[in-house]
Design a protein around this motif. Structure first.
Motif, PDB file in Angstrom:
ATOM      1  N   ARG A  85      31.336  -1.437 -18.085  1.00  0.00           N
ATOM      2  CA  ARG A  85      31.713  -0.964 -19.412  1.00  0.00           C
ATOM      3  C   ARG A  85      30.502  -0.985 -20.332  1.00  0.00           C
ATOM      4  N   ARG A  86      30.239   0.183 -20.970  1.00  0.00           N
ATOM      5  CA  ARG A  86      29.133   0.226 -21.910  1.00  0.00           C
ATOM      6  C   ARG A  86      29.607   0.784 -23.254  1.00  0.00           C
ATOM      7  N   ASP A  87      29.806   2.073 -23.374  1.00  0.00           N
ATOM      8  CA  ASP A  87      30.342   2.659 -24.603  1.00  0.00           C
ATOM      9  C   ASP A  87      30.618   4.128 -24.318  1.00  0.00           C
ATOM     10  N   THR A  88      30.988   4.875 -25.365  1.00  0.00           N
ATOM     11  CA  THR A  88      31.412   6.249 -25.131  1.00  0.00           C
ATOM     12  C   THR A  88      30.257   7.180 -24.762  1.00  0.00           C
ATOM     13  N   PHE A  89      29.039   6.930 -25.263  1.00  0.00           N
ATOM     14  CA  PHE A  89      27.944   7.821 -24.863  1.00  0.00           C
ATOM     15  C   PHE A  89      27.656   7.717 -23.362  1.00  0.00           C
ATOM     16  N   PRO A  90      27.461   6.516 -22.803  1.00  0.00           N
ATOM     17  CA  PRO A  90      27.256   6.449 -21.348  1.00  0.00           C
ATOM     18  C   PRO A  90      28.421   7.043 -20.551  1.00  0.00           C
ATOM     19  N   ALA A  91      29.660   6.802 -21.001  1.00  0.00           N
ATOM     20  CA  ALA A  91      30.816   7.318 -20.268  1.00  0.00           C
ATOM     21  C   ALA A  91      30.825   8.844 -20.250  1.00  0.00           C
ATOM     22  N   ILE A  92      30.509   9.465 -21.379  1.00  0.00           N
ATOM     23  CA  ILE A  92      30.496  10.928 -21.461  1.00  0.00           C
ATOM     24  C   ILE A  92      29.305  11.498 -20.694  1.00  0.00           C
ATOM     25  N   ALA A  93      28.168  10.813 -20.745  1.00  0.00           N
ATOM     26  CA  ALA A  93      26.995  11.249 -19.973  1.00  0.00           C
ATOM     27  C   ALA A  93      27.303  11.217 -18.476  1.00  0.00           C
ATOM     28  N   LEU A  94      27.988  10.167 -18.021  1.00  0.00           N
ATOM     29  CA  LEU A  94      28.368  10.061 -16.611  1.00  0.00           C
ATOM     30  C   LEU A  94      29.305  11.199 -16.226  1.00  0.00           C
ATOM     31  N   LEU A 231      21.373   2.974 -19.564  1.00  0.00           N
ATOM     32  CA  LEU A 231      21.744   3.837 -20.678  1.00  0.00           C
ATOM     33  C   LEU A 231      21.995   3.002 -21.935  1.00  0.00           C
ATOM     34  N   PRO A 232      21.651   3.548 -23.096  1.00  0.00           N
ATOM     35  CA  PRO A 232      21.896   2.793 -24.337  1.00  0.00           C
ATOM     36  C   PRO A 232      23.372   2.505 -24.517  1.00  0.00           C
ATOM     37  N   LYS A 233      23.687   1.279 -24.883  1.00  0.00           N
ATOM     38  CA  LYS A 233      25.085   0.877 -25.061  1.00  0.00           C
ATOM     39  C   LYS A 233      25.533   1.278 -26.464  1.00  0.00           C
ATOM     40  N   ASN A 234      25.654   2.591 -26.664  1.00  0.00           N
ATOM     41  CA  ASN A 234      25.992   3.144 -27.974  1.00  0.00           C
ATOM     42  C   ASN A 234      27.176   4.092 -27.876  1.00  0.00           C
ATOM     43  N   SER A 235      27.809   4.315 -29.009  1.00  0.00           N
ATOM     44  CA  SER A 235      28.880   5.295 -29.072  1.00  0.00           C
ATOM     45  C   SER A 235      28.296   6.700 -29.044  1.00  0.00           C
ATOM     46  N   PHE A 236      29.113   7.662 -28.651  1.00  0.00           N
ATOM     47  CA  PHE A 236      28.702   9.062 -28.668  1.00  0.00           C
ATOM     48  C   PHE A 236      28.417   9.513 -30.097  1.00  0.00           C
ATOM     49  N   ASP A 237      29.194   8.996 -31.048  1.00  0.00           N
ATOM     50  CA  ASP A 237      28.970   9.330 -32.459  1.00  0.00           C
ATOM     51  C   ASP A 237      27.562   8.949 -32.884  1.00  0.00           C
ATOM     52  N   TYR A 238      27.157   7.718 -32.570  1.00  0.00           N
ATOM     53  CA  TYR A 238      25.845   7.229 -32.995  1.00  0.00           C
ATOM     54  C   TYR A 238      24.719   7.934 -32.242  1.00  0.00           C
TER      55      TYR A 238
END
Length: 456
Positions: A85-94, A231-238
């Protein structure tokens, strides 16, 4: 057009019914058209299917939720699993690398990302189809869907349009975002035609792929899995939205709710009592949701939520119930109830002795026609007592019938599986020095493959 449904959550906001593996979207507290209880994810997937979008949809989730998804939606559902589990940016990138390198989706294809649990009408998903056209017409980096507010909520984020951006087009240019404003600020923004941000957005696949290339990140799915922890543990928004130059929003006019807290969820629960209990007539706007086998009785108590599960008991004023996420944020208690693709289990008892020995007792229910994986454990011994039902047991390459009254001893390293012919109830007693769910080495899932392994 492809749809990526994000299924995450740490399971704190609706504790004690939700936990690490059973987040809010899996709670069966809503009713469908047939009067049967269903979860938010079952409701949404049904709406997606009616809109003709299920074949174009995949679910991005974490390892603890995979079995729950397959249990509630079926094993054929396509799932992308985060290594951690990281955040929404890594999940969407994956998910983007999966679409690109595994499914072979074209770079000009529109990808819509949304939460797996919005409480909406079916027209919401019909509106979602328009996001692809909005991207084509506007040439924007991102196209968001925003809900036209019905009141100045302090609970939601807002999409603020550019002044004077209302045109003949069905979308608006986005000026800025505002998260959970005060009521007077929300009133002012609504006067400027601001929209509730419902977390739904679209982009062309090449938009994300090019960002990954620019940041020297993998665009091949297998490699992304290996490097996921970098991957940066950041939200897609950020990471993406705030840095994008051209964003538009598609207004949606219809019902939309985020059922993320007890006070909002209970607004959509038709009956005040689920499970064993009594609520007297003097109790107003009070709900009891009880998963335990003992009754809960409320006498003239109003505006309260009482939720009980094997994980714990919550008694809260409804207005204060959102505080539970903060109160429980440091809790590392193991889930006491889980649904799996083969059925479910509940922890009945757990003991740890001074010498370090642990004893864990579970009640396991295996659904008819389902089977456990062919597996072994390295840290524990198990004793199974079959309480009800009949099935086929595989133990160290040998298969045999098991039924109510049978007792089975499964020592460390023993290869074993079970297929239920009828619904089976089993009491499992684990003993060892570290009783954790991760102590499972799985060799096969398909029953026919398991039987073939036994004949080798």
């Amino acid at each position: 057009m492809k749809i990526v449904l994000l299924s995450g959550g740490s399971g704190k906001r609706l504790w004690p019914l939700s936990n690490e593996s059973r987040s809010k979207q899996f709670l069966k507290v809503l009713k469908n058209a047939d009067g049967e209880r269903e979860s938010m994810v079952q409701r949404v997937w049904g709406q997606i299917a009616k809109a003709g979008l299920s074949e174009h949809s995949i679910i991005a989730t974490s390892k603890p939720q995979v079995d729950m998804i397959h249990s509630q939606l079926g094993s054929e559902i396509e799932v992308i699993v985060e290594p951690e589990r990281r955040d929404t940016f890594p999940a969407i990138a994956l998910a983007a690398t999966y679409l690109y390198s595994v499914q072979g989706v074209g770079l000009n294809e529109a990808v819509v990302v949304m939460p797996v649990d919005p409480y909406v009408e079916e027209s919401f998903f019909e509106k979602t189809k328009e996001l692809e056209q909005v991207l084509n017409e506007s040439g924007a980096d991102l196209a968001l869907m925003g809900v036209k507010p019905t009141y100045p909520s302090e609970k939601y984020g807002y999409i603020v349009p550019e002044p004077g951006s209302q045109t003949d087009e069905n979308y608006v240019n986005v000026h800025s975002f505002r998260e959970k404003p005060r009521e007077e600020e929300a009133v002012a923004m609504i006067e400027q035609a601001a929209l509730w941000n419902c977390g739904v957005f679209a982009f062309k696949l090449d938009f994300i792929i090019n960002i990954l290339i620019a940041n020297e990140l993998p665009i091949q799915y297998d490699e992304m899995l290996k490097q996921y922890g970098k991957l940066p543990k950041n939200s897609f928004d950020y990471e993406i939205v705030e840095k994008s130059n051209h964003i538009v929003a598609l207004p949606y006019e219809g019902d939309w709710k985020d059922l993320g807290t007890w006070n909002t969820l209970t607004e959509e629960i038709e009956t005040p009592l689920i499970g064993k209990g009594i609520i007297t007539n003097g109790s107003v706007n009070t709900h009891v949701i009880n998963e335990l086998d003992i009754p809960i009785t409320l006498l003239n108590v109003s505006n309260v939520i009482v939720a009980a599960s094997p994980d714990g008991i919550l008694v809260s004023d409804k207005a204060s119930s959102p505080l539970i996420k903060e109160v429980m944020k440091h809790s590392d208690q193991r889930p006491m109830y889980e649904e799996r693709r083969w059925g479910r289990y509940r922890v009945l008892d757990y003991l740890k002795y001074p010498d370090g020995k642990e004893v864990l007792t579970k009640r396991i229910c295996v659904a008819p026609g389902r089977n456990l994986s062919y597996q072994y454990h390295q840290l524990r011994d198990e004793v199974w007592t079959v309480v009800a039902g009949e099935g086929v047991m595989v133990l160290n390459g040998q298969s045999f019938i098991v039924k109510a009254g049978d007792v089975l001893t499964i020592s460390k390293e023993s290869l074993h599986s079970l297929r239920a012919e009828t619904e089976m109830d089993i009491i499992e007693i684990q003993t060892g020095t570290e009783l954790i769910e991760e102590d499972i080495v799985r060799l096969a899932f398909d029953w026919n493959e398991i039987l073939q392994l036994c004949t080798v």
